[in-house]
Design a protein around this motif. Structure first.
Motif, PDB file in Angstrom:
ATOM      1  N   VAL A  53      77.414 101.487   9.261  1.00 33.84           N
ATOM      2  CA  VAL A  53      77.175 101.946   7.897  1.00 33.84           C
ATOM      3  C   VAL A  53      77.593 103.411   7.780  1.00 33.84           C
ATOM      4  O   VAL A  53      77.258 104.223   8.658  1.00 33.84           O
ATOM      5  CB  VAL A  53      75.677 101.768   7.528  1.00 33.84           C
ATOM      6  N   PRO A  54      78.329 103.766   6.718  1.00 34.04           N
ATOM      7  CA  PRO A  54      78.719 105.162   6.533  1.00 34.04           C
ATOM      8  C   PRO A  54      77.503 106.096   6.636  1.00 34.04           C
ATOM      9  O   PRO A  54      76.414 105.755   6.174  1.00 34.04           O
ATOM     10  CB  PRO A  54      79.296 105.189   5.113  1.00 34.04           C
ATOM     11  N   LEU A  55      77.700 107.228   7.244  1.00 33.03           N
ATOM     12  CA  LEU A  55      76.709 108.293   7.443  1.00 33.03           C
ATOM     13  C   LEU A  55      75.646 107.966   8.486  1.00 33.03           C
ATOM     14  O   LEU A  55      75.077 108.861   9.080  1.00 33.03           O
ATOM     15  CB  LEU A  55      76.003 108.691   6.131  1.00 33.03           C
ATOM     16  N   LEU A  56      75.334 106.684   8.699  1.00 36.96           N
ATOM     17  CA  LEU A  56      74.268 106.302   9.627  1.00 36.96           C
ATOM     18  C   LEU A  56      74.792 105.801  10.963  1.00 36.96           C
ATOM     19  O   LEU A  56      74.121 105.916  11.977  1.00 36.96           O
ATOM     20  CB  LEU A  56      73.366 105.235   9.005  1.00 36.96           C
ATOM     21  N   VAL A  64      71.340  91.197   3.537  1.00 34.57           N
ATOM     22  CA  VAL A  64      71.276  91.662   2.149  1.00 34.57           C
ATOM     23  C   VAL A  64      71.078  93.175   2.106  1.00 34.57           C
ATOM     24  O   VAL A  64      71.712  93.887   1.322  1.00 34.57           O
ATOM     25  CB  VAL A  64      70.126  90.950   1.384  1.00 34.57           C
ATOM     26  N   VAL A  65      70.235  93.683   2.960  1.00 38.04           N
ATOM     27  CA  VAL A  65      69.932  95.114   2.990  1.00 38.04           C
ATOM     28  C   VAL A  65      71.112  95.915   3.516  1.00 38.04           C
ATOM     29  O   VAL A  65      71.361  97.032   3.055  1.00 38.04           O
ATOM     30  CB  VAL A  65      68.636  95.377   3.794  1.00 38.04           C
ATOM     31  N   VAL A  66      71.890  95.351   4.437  1.00 35.49           N
ATOM     32  CA  VAL A  66      73.094  96.033   4.918  1.00 35.49           C
ATOM     33  C   VAL A  66      74.031  96.309   3.747  1.00 35.49           C
ATOM     34  O   VAL A  66      74.578  97.417   3.637  1.00 35.49           O
ATOM     35  CB  VAL A  66      73.804  95.218   6.028  1.00 35.49           C
ATOM     36  N   GLU A  67      74.198  95.354   2.862  1.00 41.39           N
ATOM     37  CA  GLU A  67      75.067  95.555   1.694  1.00 41.39           C
ATOM     38  C   GLU A  67      74.536  96.672   0.805  1.00 41.39           C
ATOM     39  O   GLU A  67      75.297  97.531   0.341  1.00 41.39           O
ATOM     40  CB  GLU A  67      75.180  94.261   0.889  1.00 41.39           C
ATOM     41  N   MET A  68      73.222  96.664   0.555  1.00 38.78           N
ATOM     42  CA  MET A  68      72.610  97.700  -0.279  1.00 38.78           C
ATOM     43  C   MET A  68      72.747  99.074   0.373  1.00 38.78           C
ATOM     44  O   MET A  68      73.098 100.058  -0.281  1.00 38.78           O
ATOM     45  CB  MET A  68      71.126  97.371  -0.503  1.00 38.78           C
ATOM     46  N   LEU A  69      72.457  99.135   1.662  1.00 37.70           N
ATOM     47  CA  LEU A  69      72.498 100.394   2.397  1.00 37.70           C
ATOM     48  C   LEU A  69      73.921 100.945   2.474  1.00 37.70           C
ATOM     49  O   LEU A  69      74.150 102.147   2.279  1.00 37.70           O
ATOM     50  CB  LEU A  69      71.917 100.180   3.792  1.00 37.70           C
ATOM     51  N   THR A  70      74.885 100.070   2.713  1.00 39.75           N
ATOM     52  CA  THR A  70      76.286 100.482   2.738  1.00 39.75           C
ATOM     53  C   THR A  70      76.703 101.038   1.381  1.00 39.75           C
ATOM     54  O   THR A  70      77.379 102.068   1.293  1.00 39.75           O
ATOM     55  CB  THR A  70      77.192  99.309   3.156  1.00 39.75           C
ATOM     56  N   GLY A  71      76.271 100.377   0.330  1.00 39.23           N
ATOM     57  CA  GLY A  71      76.577 100.855  -1.027  1.00 39.23           C
ATOM     58  C   GLY A  71      75.983 102.226  -1.301  1.00 39.23           C
ATOM     59  O   GLY A  71      76.654 103.121  -1.839  1.00 39.23           O
ATOM     60  N   ALA A  72      74.721 102.423  -0.916  1.00 40.13           N
ATOM     61  CA  ALA A  72      74.056 103.706  -1.149  1.00 40.13           C
ATOM     62  C   ALA A  72      74.709 104.823  -0.346  1.00 40.13           C
ATOM     63  O   ALA A  72      74.977 105.917  -0.874  1.00 40.13           O
ATOM     64  CB  ALA A  72      72.572 103.597  -0.802  1.00 40.13           C
ATOM     65  N   MET A  73      74.993 104.571   0.927  1.00 38.48           N
ATOM     66  CA  MET A  73      75.601 105.608   1.766  1.00 38.48           C
ATOM     67  C   MET A  73      77.023 105.920   1.302  1.00 38.48           C
ATOM     68  O   MET A  73      77.449 107.076   1.300  1.00 38.48           O
ATOM     69  CB  MET A  73      75.586 105.190   3.241  1.00 38.48           C
ATOM     70  N   ARG A 136      68.108 113.810  -4.983  1.00 40.24           N
ATOM     71  CA  ARG A 136      69.379 113.097  -5.209  1.00 40.24           C
ATOM     72  C   ARG A 136      69.520 111.915  -4.261  1.00 40.24           C
ATOM     73  O   ARG A 136      70.036 110.858  -4.644  1.00 40.24           O
ATOM     74  CB  ARG A 136      70.562 114.054  -5.078  1.00 40.24           C
ATOM     75  N   LEU A 137      69.040 112.057  -3.022  1.00 40.74           N
ATOM     76  CA  LEU A 137      69.046 110.944  -2.072  1.00 40.74           C
ATOM     77  C   LEU A 137      68.111 109.847  -2.565  1.00 40.74           C
ATOM     78  O   LEU A 137      68.468 108.668  -2.576  1.00 40.74           O
ATOM     79  CB  LEU A 137      68.620 111.413  -0.681  1.00 40.74           C
ATOM     80  N   VAL A 138      66.924 110.237  -2.983  1.00 44.22           N
ATOM     81  CA  VAL A 138      65.941 109.265  -3.486  1.00 44.22           C
ATOM     82  C   VAL A 138      66.514 108.524  -4.692  1.00 44.22           C
ATOM     83  O   VAL A 138      66.379 107.299  -4.808  1.00 44.22           O
ATOM     84  CB  VAL A 138      64.609 109.962  -3.831  1.00 44.22           C
ATOM     85  N   ASP A 139      67.202 109.244  -5.569  1.00 45.45           N
ATOM     86  CA  ASP A 139      67.787 108.629  -6.763  1.00 45.45           C
ATOM     87  C   ASP A 139      68.873 107.616  -6.401  1.00 45.45           C
ATOM     88  O   ASP A 139      68.903 106.511  -6.938  1.00 45.45           O
ATOM     89  CB  ASP A 139      68.359 109.715  -7.677  1.00 45.45           C
ATOM     90  N   VAL A 140      69.763 107.973  -5.478  1.00 49.98           N
ATOM     91  CA  VAL A 140      70.836 107.047  -5.081  1.00 49.98           C
ATOM     92  C   VAL A 140      70.234 105.803  -4.430  1.00 49.98           C
ATOM     93  O   VAL A 140      70.638 104.677  -4.737  1.00 49.98           O
ATOM     94  CB  VAL A 140      71.853 107.739  -4.151  1.00 49.98           C
ATOM     95  N   MET A 141      69.271 105.984  -3.548  1.00 51.32           N
ATOM     96  CA  MET A 141      68.643 104.827  -2.901  1.00 51.32           C
ATOM     97  C   MET A 141      67.980 103.926  -3.939  1.00 51.32           C
ATOM     98  O   MET A 141      68.069 102.695  -3.867  1.00 51.32           O
ATOM     99  CB  MET A 141      67.642 105.281  -1.845  1.00 51.32           C
ATOM    100  N   SER A 142      67.344 104.520  -4.926  1.00 52.07           N
ATOM    101  CA  SER A 142      66.709 103.753  -6.001  1.00 52.07           C
ATOM    102  C   SER A 142      67.751 102.964  -6.800  1.00 52.07           C
ATOM    103  O   SER A 142      67.519 101.802  -7.160  1.00 52.07           O
ATOM    104  CB  SER A 142      65.943 104.704  -6.922  1.00 52.07           C
ATOM    105  N   GLN A 143      68.890 103.580  -7.069  1.00 57.50           N
ATOM    106  CA  GLN A 143      69.965 102.889  -7.794  1.00 57.50           C
ATOM    107  C   GLN A 143      70.429 101.637  -7.057  1.00 57.50           C
ATOM    108  O   GLN A 143      70.874 100.678  -7.682  1.00 57.50           O
ATOM    109  CB  GLN A 143      71.151 103.832  -8.004  1.00 57.50           C
TER     110      GLN A 143
END
Length: 168
Positions: A53-56, A64-73, A136-143
Motif C-alpha cells: 500500500v502506498p506510504l505504508l 475490502v479494506v485493502v482497497e479502501m486503504l490503498t485509495g486513502a493513501m 487532513r489525514l482524519v478527513d481523507v480516511m473518513s472519505q
C-alpha cells in the motif's frame, strides 16, 4: 436526526459487530485464553490478503479494506500530504485478538481480527491520549469509509476502522 450518532458500541460511534460480519464475513475461533484468538482457516484464506500500500508498504488486511486503504493513501500522495504518514509508525491491520483496553482486560473481538482496522502513526497516538493526528489525514480516511478512534470516549487516535454500513 442528521448529525446524531446512529449507534453506539462501548460509547463509540462505530458499526455494530453484526454489520461488520455482514460486510466482511464471519469467523469462528476456539477461545483458549482471554488474550489469544485463533481464527478458522476458511475466513483467513478467503478474506485476508497481503498487499503493498502506498506510504505504508506491506500490509495484511481484509481484501475490502485493502482497497479502501490503498485509495486513502493514494489520495494523500496525490494531494501532497504524504508527510502525514510515518511508515515506521504503521502498527498493522490484521491481528486476530481481543480489544485492548486501558484497564488491560479484554472487551470483545477487535476489528483487527477482521483485518478491518489500521493503526497509523502509532507511537505518537497512544490509546487514551489526545494524539497528534492531522485533521487532513482524519478527513481523507473518513472519505474512504474509515471511522477514527480519536473521537471515542476513550480515545485511540492511531486507530482507523471500517465504517461503511451495508446497504439495506
Amino acid at each position: 436526526a442528521e448529525g446524531e450518532t446512529p449507534w453506539l458500541r462501548h460509547g463509540d460511534a462505530v458499526l455494530p459487530q453484526v454489520f461488520i460480519k455482514l460486510a466482511l464475513g464471519e469467523f469462528s475461533y476456539p477461545r483458549g485464553s482471554e488474550s489469544v484468538l485463533v481464527q478458522n482457516d476458511e475466513f483467513t484464506s478467503q478474506s485476508i490478503i497481503s498487499a503493498d500500500v502506498p506510504l505504508l508498504g506491506p500490509v495484511a488486511c481484509h481484501r475490502v479494506v485493502v482497497e479502501m486503504l490503498t485509495g486513502a493513501m493514494s489520495q494523500l500522495v496525490d494531494e501532497g500530504l504524504s508527510h502525514l504518514i510515518d511508515r515506521d509508525e504503521f502498527a498493522g491491520c490484521w491481528n486476530p485478538r481481543f480489544i485492548r483496553t486501558v484497564t488491560g482486560s479484554p472487551a470483545g473481538v477487535s476489528r483487527h481480527s477482521w483485518g478491518a482496522a489500521v493503526d497509523i502513526n502509532a507511537a505518537s497516538n497512544e490509546l487514551g491520549s489526545a494524539g497528534t493526528q492531522d485533521p487532513r489525514l482524519v478527513d481523507v480516511m473518513s472519505q474512504w469509509g474509515f471511522i477514527w478512534g480519536g473521537d471515542w470516549a476513550v480515545p485511540d487516535p492511531m486507530h482507523f476502522e471500517y465504517g461503511i454500513p451495508p446497504n439495506p
